[in-house]
Write a protein that holds these residues in place. Structure first.
Motif, PDB file in Angstrom:
ATOM      1  N   HIS A  74       0.819  -1.213   0.000  1.00  0.00           N
ATOM      2  CA  HIS A  74       0.000   0.000   0.000  1.00  0.00           C
ATOM      3  C   HIS A  74       0.855   1.266   0.000  1.00  0.00           C
ATOM      4  O   HIS A  74       0.306   2.361   0.148  1.00  0.00           O
ATOM      5  CB  HIS A  74      -0.927   0.024   1.222  1.00  0.00           C
ATOM      6  N   VAL A  75       2.166   1.142  -0.111  1.00  0.00           N
ATOM      7  CA  VAL A  75       3.025   2.325  -0.158  1.00  0.00           C
ATOM      8  C   VAL A  75       3.286   2.682  -1.614  1.00  0.00           C
ATOM      9  O   VAL A  75       3.076   1.883  -2.513  1.00  0.00           O
ATOM     10  CB  VAL A  75       4.347   2.104   0.626  1.00  0.00           C
ATOM     11  N   LYS A  76       3.786   3.900  -1.852  1.00  0.00           N
ATOM     12  CA  LYS A  76       3.885   4.396  -3.221  1.00  0.00           C
ATOM     13  C   LYS A  76       5.170   3.984  -3.931  1.00  0.00           C
ATOM     14  O   LYS A  76       5.409   4.391  -5.058  1.00  0.00           O
ATOM     15  CB  LYS A  76       3.739   5.913  -3.241  1.00  0.00           C
ATOM     16  N   TYR A  77       6.006   3.189  -3.308  1.00  0.00           N
ATOM     17  CA  TYR A  77       7.244   2.744  -3.946  1.00  0.00           C
ATOM     18  C   TYR A  77       7.426   1.240  -3.746  1.00  0.00           C
ATOM     19  O   TYR A  77       6.769   0.621  -2.909  1.00  0.00           O
ATOM     20  CB  TYR A  77       8.456   3.517  -3.405  1.00  0.00           C
ATOM     21  N   ASN A  78       8.309   0.667  -4.559  1.00  0.00           N
ATOM     22  CA  ASN A  78       8.583  -0.765  -4.475  1.00  0.00           C
ATOM     23  C   ASN A  78       9.341  -1.082  -3.192  1.00  0.00           C
ATOM     24  O   ASN A  78      10.016  -0.231  -2.624  1.00  0.00           O
ATOM     25  CB  ASN A  78       9.395  -1.227  -5.675  1.00  0.00           C
TER      26      ASN A  78
END
Length: 87
Positions: A74-78
């Motif tokens: 759910h975070v914006k980065y890998n």
């Protein structure tokens, strides 16, 4: 009441011939990876948590078990997940 010696021997042999079967299991885990604001030493900053916890949860398994982990990012980065230690 005393058990006859031949019955003891028969029970011992039966236990050796028919050992208890141990079944492996498939263990399912779901990791929800989210940012959570954490305050340490009067400073608040977002950290990546797994199911709201840092460090992440402990996985419990026995030898020959299969572990299936579903990771929902759910975070914006890998991100990458790595494992520490086996006990």
């Amino acid at each position: 009441m005393e058990m006859a010696p031949w019955i003891r021997i028969l029970l011992l042999l039966a236990c050796l011939w028919f050992p208890a079967s141990v079944e492996c299991m498939v263990r399912h885990y779901k990791f929800n990876v989210v940012l959570k604001n954490t305050t340490r030493m009067c400073s608040t900053k977002p950290i990546v948590t797994v199911n709201g916890r840092y460090p992440g949860p402990t996985l419990v398994a026995r030898e020959d078990d299969t572990i299936l982990v579903k990771v929902v990012n759910h975070v914006k980065y890998n991100l990458s997940i790595h494992w520490h230690g086996i006990r």
